[in-house]
Scaffold this motif. Structure first.
Motif: not given
Length: 137
Positions: A35-38, A56-57, A112-117
């Motif tokens: 997951s990339n959810l924050t 970014p997303r 978060k994007n691929a860079e973690g932001s």
């Protein structure tokens, strides 16, 4: 299953670098990969707002209390209400917050994007832009 109890959540002041006025952030979280959810619950006192920023997303805001304003750069200011759900498109510069006379709380969800932001913060929204408010019909 993981449950974070309300009484166990930390509440912090929104940093002056990113907010004008008093805003508090509660229950800030980031899910583990894949997951990339924050997300977090953000409360704005009357007159409080974010600085200009972009995600970014994109970002989803679920309004749980009050009345707020939001604006995409170059666009009109829009008013929103408790129960509304807002979508801030990916990589679009925007701000959101309470009105000058009413507070507002929302749940903010973003990835978060691929860079973690998950956000890029920019300059504060000047009073003259904020106070112009939505156009009256």
């Amino acid at each position: 299953m993981e449950i974070t109890r309300k009484e166990d959540m930390q509440t912090v002041e929104g940093p002056a670098e990113y907010f004008t006025g008093r805003a508090t952030i509660t229950g800030q979280f980031a899910r583990e990969a894949p997951s990339n959810l924050t997300g977090a619950i953000v409360h704005f006192e009357p007159g409080a707002r974010t600085a200009w920023h972009k995600h970014p997303r994109g970002q989803t805001l679920i309004v749980t209390e009050g009345v707020g304003w939001t604006q995409l750069e170059g666009g009109e200011t829009h008013e929103f209400y408790e129960g509304d759900i807002l979508w801030c498109p990916a990589d679009k510069k925007h701000w959101h917050g309470a009105t000058p006379t009413q507070g507002m709380t929302h749940i903010a969800l973003q990835e978060k994007n691929a860079e973690g932001s998950n956000v890029e913060w920019m300059e504060h929204v000047p009073d003259e832009v904020y106070l112009a408010g939505p156009k009256k019909d």
